[in-house]
Design a protein around this motif. Structure first.
Motif, PDB file in Angstrom:
ATOM      1  N   TYR A  89     -46.370 -43.183 -12.140  1.00  0.00           N
ATOM      2  CA  TYR A  89     -47.612 -43.952 -11.999  1.00  0.00           C
ATOM      3  C   TYR A  89     -47.884 -44.255 -10.530  1.00  0.00           C
ATOM      4  CZ  TYR A  89     -50.483 -48.129 -11.640  1.00  0.00           C
ATOM      5  OH  TYR A  89     -51.424 -49.040 -11.265  1.00  0.00           O
ATOM      6  N   GLY A 147     -41.371 -34.907 -11.465  1.00  0.00           N
ATOM      7  CA  GLY A 147     -41.564 -34.384 -12.820  1.00  0.00           C
ATOM      8  C   GLY A 147     -40.527 -33.331 -13.170  1.00  0.00           C
ATOM      9  N   ALA A 148     -40.203 -32.462 -12.195  1.00  0.00           N
ATOM     10  CA  ALA A 148     -39.212 -31.409 -12.433  1.00  0.00           C
ATOM     11  C   ALA A 148     -37.834 -32.023 -12.703  1.00  0.00           C
ATOM     12  CB  ALA A 148     -39.150 -30.465 -11.233  1.00  0.00           C
ATOM     13  N   GLN A 204     -44.749 -33.554  -8.658  1.00  0.00           N
ATOM     14  CA  GLN A 204     -44.198 -32.385  -9.337  1.00  0.00           C
ATOM     15  C   GLN A 204     -42.685 -32.315  -9.151  1.00  0.00           C
ATOM     16  OE1 GLN A 204     -46.591 -28.997  -8.092  1.00  0.00           O
ATOM     17  NE2 GLN A 204     -48.139 -29.518  -9.601  1.00  0.00           N
ATOM     18  N   VAL A 216     -39.529 -24.636 -13.503  1.00  0.00           N
ATOM     19  CA  VAL A 216     -38.918 -25.753 -14.224  1.00  0.00           C
ATOM     20  C   VAL A 216     -39.610 -25.960 -15.562  1.00  0.00           C
ATOM     21  CG1 VAL A 216     -38.576 -28.249 -14.192  1.00  0.00           C
ATOM     22  CG2 VAL A 216     -38.073 -26.921 -12.161  1.00  0.00           C
ATOM     23  N   ASN A 220     -51.088 -42.161  -9.510  1.00  0.00           N
ATOM     24  CA  ASN A 220     -52.283 -42.979  -9.728  1.00  0.00           C
ATOM     25  C   ASN A 220     -53.329 -42.837  -8.618  1.00  0.00           C
ATOM     26  OD1 ASN A 220     -53.519 -45.889  -8.971  1.00  0.00           O
ATOM     27  ND2 ASN A 220     -53.639 -45.512 -11.178  1.00  0.00           N
ATOM     28  N   TRP A 242     -42.415 -25.190  -9.694  1.00  0.00           N
ATOM     29  CA  TRP A 242     -43.068 -26.043 -10.700  1.00  0.00           C
ATOM     30  C   TRP A 242     -43.257 -25.272 -12.005  1.00  0.00           C
ATOM     31  CZ3 TRP A 242     -43.606 -30.545 -12.402  1.00  0.00           C
ATOM     32  CH2 TRP A 242     -44.681 -30.947 -13.201  1.00  0.00           C
ATOM     33  N   TRP A 269     -47.166 -41.805 -21.808  1.00  0.00           N
ATOM     34  CA  TRP A 269     -47.623 -40.643 -22.574  1.00  0.00           C
ATOM     35  C   TRP A 269     -47.176 -39.348 -21.897  1.00  0.00           C
ATOM     36  CZ3 TRP A 269     -48.649 -38.862 -26.985  1.00  0.00           C
ATOM     37  CH2 TRP A 269     -49.446 -37.749 -27.181  1.00  0.00           C
ATOM     38  N   TRP A 270     -47.261 -39.316 -20.547  1.00  0.00           N
ATOM     39  CA  TRP A 270     -46.749 -38.169 -19.818  1.00  0.00           C
ATOM     40  C   TRP A 270     -45.227 -38.128 -19.944  1.00  0.00           C
ATOM     41  CZ3 TRP A 270     -43.203 -38.685 -15.896  1.00  0.00           C
ATOM     42  CH2 TRP A 270     -42.788 -37.487 -15.316  1.00  0.00           C
ATOM     43  N   HIS A 285     -50.407 -34.130 -16.267  1.00  0.00           N
ATOM     44  CA  HIS A 285     -49.246 -33.625 -15.518  1.00  0.00           C
ATOM     45  C   HIS A 285     -49.455 -33.914 -14.052  1.00  0.00           C
ATOM     46  CE1 HIS A 285     -51.650 -30.219 -14.201  1.00  0.00           C
ATOM     47  NE2 HIS A 285     -52.087 -30.142 -15.436  1.00  0.00           N
ATOM     48  N   PRO A 286     -48.365 -34.093 -13.294  1.00  0.00           N
ATOM     49  CA  PRO A 286     -48.490 -34.413 -11.874  1.00  0.00           C
ATOM     50  C   PRO A 286     -49.150 -33.273 -11.110  1.00  0.00           C
ATOM     51  CG  PRO A 286     -46.208 -33.933 -12.446  1.00  0.00           C
ATOM     52  CD  PRO A 286     -46.968 -34.023 -13.732  1.00  0.00           C
ATOM     53  N   VAL A 326     -40.785 -27.194 -21.287  1.00  0.00           N
ATOM     54  CA  VAL A 326     -41.867 -28.194 -21.333  1.00  0.00           C
ATOM     55  C   VAL A 326     -43.209 -27.475 -21.460  1.00  0.00           C
ATOM     56  CG1 VAL A 326     -43.108 -29.923 -19.986  1.00  0.00           C
ATOM     57  CG2 VAL A 326     -40.629 -30.010 -20.120  1.00  0.00           C
ATOM     58  N   GLY A 363     -44.722 -31.262 -23.797  1.00  0.00           N
ATOM     59  CA  GLY A 363     -45.566 -30.742 -22.722  1.00  0.00           C
ATOM     60  C   GLY A 363     -46.932 -30.263 -23.143  1.00  0.00           C
ATOM     61  N   TYR A 364     -47.767 -31.183 -23.689  1.00  0.00           N
ATOM     62  CA  TYR A 364     -49.119 -30.783 -24.094  1.00  0.00           C
ATOM     63  C   TYR A 364     -49.870 -30.170 -22.918  1.00  0.00           C
ATOM     64  CZ  TYR A 364     -48.624 -33.576 -28.352  1.00  0.00           C
ATOM     65  OH  TYR A 364     -48.228 -34.077 -29.537  1.00  0.00           O
ATOM     66  N   GLY A 365     -49.715 -30.794 -21.744  1.00  0.00           N
ATOM     67  CA  GLY A 365     -50.424 -30.296 -20.580  1.00  0.00           C
ATOM     68  C   GLY A 365     -51.707 -31.045 -20.296  1.00  0.00           C
ATOM     69  N   ASP A 366     -52.053 -32.052 -21.140  1.00  0.00           N
ATOM     70  CA  ASP A 366     -53.275 -32.827 -20.860  1.00  0.00           C
ATOM     71  C   ASP A 366     -53.073 -33.730 -19.642  1.00  0.00           C
ATOM     72  OD1 ASP A 366     -51.403 -34.205 -22.338  1.00  0.00           O
ATOM     73  OD2 ASP A 366     -52.848 -35.584 -23.185  1.00  0.00           O
ATOM     74  N   GLY A 385     -45.959 -27.830 -28.430  1.00  0.00           N
ATOM     75  CA  GLY A 385     -46.962 -28.543 -27.643  1.00  0.00           C
ATOM     76  C   GLY A 385     -47.950 -27.664 -26.912  1.00  0.00           C
ATOM     77  N   THR A 405     -42.932 -35.091 -21.506  1.00  0.00           N
ATOM     78  CA  THR A 405     -42.038 -34.332 -20.632  1.00  0.00           C
ATOM     79  C   THR A 405     -40.586 -34.423 -21.107  1.00  0.00           C
ATOM     80  OG1 THR A 405     -43.500 -34.708 -18.767  1.00  0.00           O
ATOM     81  CG2 THR A 405     -41.242 -34.075 -18.255  1.00  0.00           C
ATOM     82  N   TYR A 448     -46.250 -27.138 -19.616  1.00  0.00           N
ATOM     83  CA  TYR A 448     -47.532 -27.850 -19.572  1.00  0.00           C
ATOM     84  C   TYR A 448     -48.701 -26.881 -19.782  1.00  0.00           C
ATOM     85  CZ  TYR A 448     -45.150 -31.856 -17.500  1.00  0.00           C
ATOM     86  OH  TYR A 448     -44.340 -32.922 -17.267  1.00  0.00           O
TER      87      TYR A 448
END
Lengths: 270, 270, 270, 270
Positions: free
Chosen positions: A182, A226-227, A223, D204, A186, D201, A201-202, A216-217, D210, A211-214, B211, A206, D212
């Motif tokens: 965040y 996130g990795a 990233q 991973v 953000n 990215w 939610w993210w 992501h960083p 995952v 990993g919907y993908g809606d 996902g 993850t 995304y």
């Protein structure tokens, strides 16, 4: 004599709806109710398909009437005859106690929306009807006495402490990872990472590798974090899977050990 | 003598197509047929690439002719000589019985589309030709006698009850989760969650952690329920993996034990 | 004497680059070369970042010069002194044999692009430079004698047959699923499912649960088949994980068994 | 006497904040502090939700004041009374040594942003406030003495070498795969695969499954390599899961064995 007939009928009713007594009657009623629940759930599901709801509206309606009738009879019968169960004696207190058990409340909530509609309540009862889905859990009763079910229960009981710790560690990771993300993302994605709860939610997507993908960083730092989180998320799978595996294996070994006698001389082999 | 030659040819044909008899002839035919199936499947796959289909249309056509010819000879030969198998005696009933075995029906369906085209049937037989892919399963025959295959079979057999229960629990979770998500998200995404069966698509993608991201909850409540379902979905992996692991380990230990001797009387314990 | 000095230098060179001889010299050279490879790979990676490539073009260039110089000296030194290895005797044939080992070819390909650029070859050698990444595998040599590496090797060797069978079964599932999906979705998504090989891309993404979401079924039948395939895909994880787990456990048990002596009386405990 | 009262108060303060001494006082303080940390973290999380931040700005502010006050008293009390711990003797050096322990630095950083704001520092201290999240790790102390925590620690310690090797192998695979994908996809997607670090990215997201879907190969060769990498990525799950599983099982077996007796001499085998 009339009292005797009354109490005999009540006792018969109790046995009718109580498969655990071991009687043939209860066994068949149970299977009938279970099947009706399964079909009922299928109906609740299929009714949400508009094409089917329109084409077979009559069939849905009459099956609904039939189901509610049977479930009502079952509910009233069970509450009425509950006093034959030594645990629920007392004509009023016993029945109230019986009716306030969680499963009975679900059964009650499953039929009441229909009657509310009948008496003219105009509220949206669609959600209440969904409660009928909760009755699905009664199907689990079918597996209650299976050795597989008992085995699952024992393994989870045995490994409870470890599973809870694994879950807690993952929850901690989720909170830390989502909060960090965040603060990082953000400023660049105020919509997707509008708050820390939103960032969860993210985080869940993850850590569970869904990993919907809606969301992501998009920043390099985001990233990178996130990795690292995705890598750590593998533990989310590895820990419970390996804990359960060790539980199943210990169980199998204990089963064997308790029955290890030499078939030739009869001596116990330690 | 002609009858003798006829029956000798038939017996030779039977052995030609029956690798299980242990003869060298059947062994080589089997490898030839298996290889032809594999190449045939590769052709069916490559033919769907437009560029290749146009560039090598001739090669595809002649290979098709050759394959159908071989498969037809194999099919007729096996049905004709089936009566030499003690299990399929009787010139007509035996052969019909043999031809109605699932594998033989697949073999028949794999060649019939070609002849239907030849006699002028104009229907879209593309899908029927795909049946040839089912013949891939015959390749599994190659692994039939391997110890690995037997080990897999034994472990799945041994753990059948637990695997079915794990599958049922997941199915139950899928129904509950997808239905709940339908009631939560349908008012906000009437397209993506148009019905409960449609919501199953989301449910499976989430529980299996695939996902895709084409369908996902957008309301806070929906995302909370989705997060819980994704977490529970980890059990979908952990349970079968740990059940199978315990199965493989028990098997290995039993293998070892089969060479154990009782320490009291010295007899072998089987 | 000059010949003696020559051969002493050659022997010293051989020991310089041969850490397996156990000498201190080879040990330090090995660590230096390994570190240089690691830093070199980091450089190849960072050089692709435009901002860094421009800002530090000089540093990249001089480090390149230094690396190629060291790698060239190492390569020539090893080939020249190879004849001191009893396995590669003969001044010409021995050295050629040594130079044609896969690792030496990689080492050669890692330095040659630089010299080709120097002599004026204008081809795009970027891809050739990527060969330097392959030298990363030499880092694995560091783990060669670790017990963990040996344990991995033994487990994979032990379970080879089962792992191959699990892989084959998944490949079969991939072919069947992707082909079925092609026939179902191609009429509705001619772009995404343009051919069966193209459908493999969807199949792998689904069976491995990666689920990018760039390609996914949109028809109800396609989504049903996709859901079943995703469910089956869980086996793709469960099988190898459980096979490897049983391998590691058997190994640990065998290790223990081979060293099970009572510490009090010294008798072996079986 | 005043000195005696001073040192008694200091000793009482030390025991107040030191749950490990086993006293009831420290036990209750610890639970209070732990609960306050948990609620504080919840506040930091909820405050990022704009709607809540506006509606309950007063409550957030006063809870903040209260938390900082308690944490400040705790911090000062612990540093002041640290000299009662034999490990931190000396009025100045002992306290400085105590205050420079990582956990104490985190505790200091958790309260200092508030005071900086009070004295008028205008910098963005939002990130510093996030340091309070790090205090979450103190909650792990609650699990410190649980057998589950010890079991996790022992298994990870026991399998350290194998887990590190599995991690290194995956890192190597990540570097090779991402670099290869960069060279393949960069000419066609210069944005998504702008450099090798950027390609990590994708690597991973694929290796951890995952997926995304924000970055994925679009060329046939890229998709082929991506499919192979996704398949290999399954090992990323299978290896740690199976290593941990074998660790948990060995541990359980050793626990059992610790109560075994030698069959030859009857002595207990530890």
């Amino acid at each position: 004599m009339s009292v005797g007939r009354y109490s005999a009928t009540r006792r018969w009713t109790w046995e009718l709806f109580e498969p655990d007594l071991g009687g043939k009657l209860g066994y068949y009623t149970d299977w009938f109710i279970m099947t009706l629940i399964a079909v009922n759930v299928a109906m609740v599901i299929l009714e949400t398909v508009d094409a089917l709801a329109i084409a077979y509206s009559g069939a849905f309606y009459y099956f609904e009437l039939f189901s509610v009738a049977v479930f009502t009879i079952e509910y009233l019968g069970r509450v009425w005859s509950a006093v034959d169960n030594p645990a629920y004696e007392g004509p009023i207190t016993g029945r109230l106690e019986f009716a306030s058990r969680p499963l009975l409340i679900v059964d009650f909530l499953a039929i009441i929306p229909f009657y509310l509609t009948v008496v003219g309540v105009q509220a949206d009862l669609r959600f209440l009807r969904a409660l009928r889905l909760i009755r699905l859990f009664r199907l689990l009763k079918l597996a209650r006495y299976s050795t597989a079910m008992q085995s699952f229960g024992l393994v989870i009981e045995e490994k409870k402490e470890k599973l809870i710790l694994a879950f807690s560690a993952n929850l901690l990771l989720l909170v830390i990872a989502s909060s960090a993300m965040y603060y990082i993302e953000n400023p660049h994605q105020p919509e997707a990472f509008s708050s820390i709860p939103q960032a969860f939610w993210w985080g869940v997507a993850t850590l569970t590798t869904v990993g919907y993908g809606d969301v992501h960083p998009i920043t390099p730092l985001g990233q990178f974090v996130g990795a690292v989180v995705a890598m750590l998320g593998i533990g989310l799978f590895a820990l419970p899977a390996s804990i359960l595996a060790s539980g199943f294996i210990e169980q199998a070994e204990n089963d064997e050990k308790s029955a290890d006698y030499c078939p030739h001389c009869g001596e116990k082999i330690e």
